[in-house]
Design an enzyme around this catalytic site. Structure first.
Site, mmCIF file in Angstrom:
data_model
loop_
_atom_site.group_PDB
_atom_site.id
_atom_site.type_symbol
_atom_site.label_atom_id
_atom_site.label_comp_id
_atom_site.label_asym_id
_atom_site.label_seq_id
_atom_site.Cartn_x
_atom_site.Cartn_y
_atom_site.Cartn_z
ATOM 1 N N SER A 39 -3.629 -32.808 -27.274
ATOM 2 C CA SER A 39 -4.953 -32.679 -26.670
ATOM 3 C C SER A 39 -5.305 -31.251 -26.258
ATOM 4 O O SER A 39 -6.465 -30.957 -26.026
ATOM 5 C CB SER A 39 -5.091 -33.605 -25.463
ATOM 6 O OG SER A 39 -4.331 -33.114 -24.378
ATOM 7 N N LYS A 80 -4.682 -30.366 -18.782
ATOM 8 C CA LYS A 80 -6.042 -30.150 -19.289
ATOM 9 C C LYS A 80 -6.595 -28.850 -18.715
ATOM 10 O O LYS A 80 -6.003 -28.247 -17.831
ATOM 11 C CB LYS A 80 -6.982 -31.302 -18.895
ATOM 12 C CG LYS A 80 -6.527 -32.685 -19.303
ATOM 13 C CD LYS A 80 -6.572 -32.921 -20.780
ATOM 14 C CE LYS A 80 -6.066 -34.327 -21.098
ATOM 15 N NZ LYS A 80 -5.731 -34.515 -22.466
#
Length: 185
Positions: A39, A80
């Site tokens: 990701s 993230k």
């Protein structure tokens, strides 16, 4: 005999102190983490090992574009990038990030955007904060996070806003594999 006992005692104390200091550093200041998944590609690769700075947010707040590690669930931590801060309005239109109506530069996405062929669409789909979270602005104590691999990331677009209290720390130092050692932005 007495001298040997003293040497053992001194070595034992030194080892005990060293292990104690190592545990304090590991649990309160810095901790290693392994990137699991894709990701954050191309910035981070699956299997990269990084150091998480746990003290930064004890004395300050997250900054826009920090790479953070947070508790996504009881057994899962995510890594993230912070996109939106408290008080911000977030929107994407035609692969352009807008924060409070102002276009933002995201150089960490340039290589992925270049890889898109004609007709493949955009890297990041159009959306607004209201569409994803039912909020007009990000409330105090929360951030909006996204993975750099926008087409393959379970982030605030899916899981919602992240409480700053759930953030373990920020990370920018890769220490393994040796070919990737360095600071990432």
């Amino acid at each position: 005999m007495e001298q040997t006992k003293n040497e053992y005692w001194e070595w034992s104390k030194a080892l005990f102190i060293a292990f104690g200091v190592a545990l304090l550093i590991r649990y309160f200041l810095f901790t290693p983490i392994v990137v699991d998944g894709e990701s954050m590609n191309p910035t981070l690769d699956d299997g990269d090992r990084m150091i998480v700075n746990k003290i930064g947010y004890e004395v300050g707040e997250p900054n826009r574009y920090d790479i953070v590690v947070f508790h996504a669930s009881e057994n899962t931590d995510y890594i993230k990038r912070v996109i939106g801060l408290p008080g911000d309005h977030i929107a994407y239109k035609n692969d352009q990030l807008y924060i409070n109506g102002e276009p933002q530069n995201e150089p960490y996405l340039d290589s992925l955007k270049k890889e898109l062929n004609e007709g493949e669409g955009t890297l990041t789909e159009n959306f607004t904060l209201e569409e994803r979270t039912d909020k007009i602005i990000i409330p105090e104590g929360y951030v909006f996070v996204m993975g750099d691999n926008r087409r393959n990331s379970k982030d605030s677009r899916i899981i919602g806003l992240i409480s700053i209290d759930e953030i373990i720390g920020d990370t920018s130092l890769i220490f393994w594999p040796p070919s990737e050692i360095g600071i990432v932005k």
